[in-house]
Scaffold this motif. Sequence first.
Motif, PDB file in Angstrom:
ATOM      1  N   TYR A  25       0.881  -1.117   0.203  1.00 55.14           N
ATOM      2  CA  TYR A  25       0.035  -0.066  -0.119  1.00 55.14           C
ATOM      3  C   TYR A  25       0.920   1.348   0.103  1.00 55.14           C
ATOM      4  O   TYR A  25       0.610   2.168  -0.791  1.00 55.14           O
ATOM      5  CB  TYR A  25      -0.862   0.072   1.122  1.00 55.14           C
ATOM      6  N   PHE A  48     -12.697   3.050   1.149  1.00 55.70           N
ATOM      7  CA  PHE A  48     -11.588   4.093   1.731  1.00 55.70           C
ATOM      8  C   PHE A  48     -12.252   5.117   2.281  1.00 55.70           C
ATOM      9  O   PHE A  48     -13.243   5.969   1.836  1.00 55.70           O
ATOM     10  CB  PHE A  48     -10.578   4.561   0.525  1.00 55.70           C
ATOM     11  N   ALA A  50     -11.555   8.828   4.816  1.00 60.53           N
ATOM     12  CA  ALA A  50     -10.783   9.627   5.620  1.00 60.53           C
ATOM     13  C   ALA A  50     -11.359  10.539   6.283  1.00 60.53           C
ATOM     14  O   ALA A  50     -12.191  11.697   5.785  1.00 60.53           O
ATOM     15  CB  ALA A  50      -9.888  10.485   4.544  1.00 60.53           C
ATOM     16  N   TYR A  87       7.162   3.896  10.426  1.00 67.94           N
ATOM     17  CA  TYR A  87       5.950   3.560  10.747  1.00 67.94           C
ATOM     18  C   TYR A  87       5.792   2.391  12.002  1.00 67.94           C
ATOM     19  O   TYR A  87       7.101   1.481  11.867  1.00 67.94           O
ATOM     20  CB  TYR A  87       5.286   2.815   9.792  1.00 67.94           C
ATOM     21  N   GLN A 116      -3.743   4.593  10.363  1.00 65.37           N
ATOM     22  CA  GLN A 116      -4.708   4.058   9.483  1.00 65.37           C
ATOM     23  C   GLN A 116      -5.033   2.807  10.173  1.00 65.37           C
ATOM     24  O   GLN A 116      -4.495   1.983  10.907  1.00 65.37           O
ATOM     25  CB  GLN A 116      -3.908   3.694   8.167  1.00 65.37           C
ATOM     26  N   PHE A 118      -6.908  -0.859   9.247  1.00 68.64           N
ATOM     27  CA  PHE A 118      -6.836  -1.596   7.869  1.00 68.64           C
ATOM     28  C   PHE A 118      -7.998  -2.760   8.325  1.00 68.64           C
ATOM     29  O   PHE A 118      -7.781  -3.636   9.339  1.00 68.64           O
ATOM     30  CB  PHE A 118      -5.655  -2.327   7.499  1.00 68.64           C
ATOM     31  N   LEU A 128     -10.384   0.727   4.946  1.00 71.95           N
ATOM     32  CA  LEU A 128      -9.129   1.506   5.189  1.00 71.95           C
ATOM     33  C   LEU A 128      -9.724   2.890   5.739  1.00 71.95           C
ATOM     34  O   LEU A 128     -10.335   3.673   5.166  1.00 71.95           O
ATOM     35  CB  LEU A 128      -8.161   1.656   3.964  1.00 71.95           C
ATOM     36  N   ARG A 129      -9.506   3.161   7.063  1.00 72.33           N
ATOM     37  CA  ARG A 129      -9.710   4.372   7.721  1.00 72.33           C
ATOM     38  C   ARG A 129      -8.619   5.227   7.671  1.00 72.33           C
ATOM     39  O   ARG A 129      -7.777   4.633   8.693  1.00 72.33           O
ATOM     40  CB  ARG A 129     -10.560   4.337   8.871  1.00 72.33           C
ATOM     41  N   ASP A 130      -8.413   6.144   7.152  1.00 74.92           N
ATOM     42  CA  ASP A 130      -7.314   6.981   6.959  1.00 74.92           C
ATOM     43  C   ASP A 130      -7.253   8.126   7.688  1.00 74.92           C
ATOM     44  O   ASP A 130      -7.986   9.148   7.095  1.00 74.92           O
ATOM     45  CB  ASP A 130      -6.663   7.223   5.811  1.00 74.92           C
ATOM     46  N   TYR A 131      -6.666   8.470   8.876  1.00 76.15           N
ATOM     47  CA  TYR A 131      -6.646   9.680   9.799  1.00 76.15           C
ATOM     48  C   TYR A 131      -5.900  10.578   9.251  1.00 76.15           C
ATOM     49  O   TYR A 131      -4.549  10.286  10.240  1.00 76.15           O
ATOM     50  CB  TYR A 131      -7.015   9.092  11.223  1.00 76.15           C
TER      51      TYR A 131
END
Length: 135
Positions: A25, A48, A50, A87, A116, A118, A128-131
């Motif tokens: 990714y 996806f 955000a 990371y 994130q 997953f 996928l929650r992308d903060y």
Amino acid sequence: MPNAGSSKRSLEEVSLLSEELFRKYVHAGAIRRDADAVAALFAEDGVFEAPLVPLRLVGRDAIRAGIGEIQRASAVEGPVDLSRSGYVLHETGDPGVFVAEIDTVFEDGTAVALVQIFRVRDGLITLLRDYFRAP
């Protein structure tokens, strides 16, 4: 309780699968900036999100278009400085969920910290929650 016919995975196997998917990714998105490759990592009906932007993309086609737009609209033009970025992956009690804490530094010195979450099924991202907040 596992479904009949399902096989249990060891924590080590789950960790390796999470690490591999996360690296793919990052390589597709942050390094190559390839929206097609990012979308290919999602299940056909993947999502996806955000939440801080806010943005919600459902399905590969929407993810491809949305990620491409995010990449084009980014205020940061330069590549990621891998030597200053890092990371940490965290496994959860659910073998299909892992969390990534990411500190990204771009070659121009811009820094972005994000988290994130997953959700994965059969090796593909289902959610996928992308903060993050764009720099």
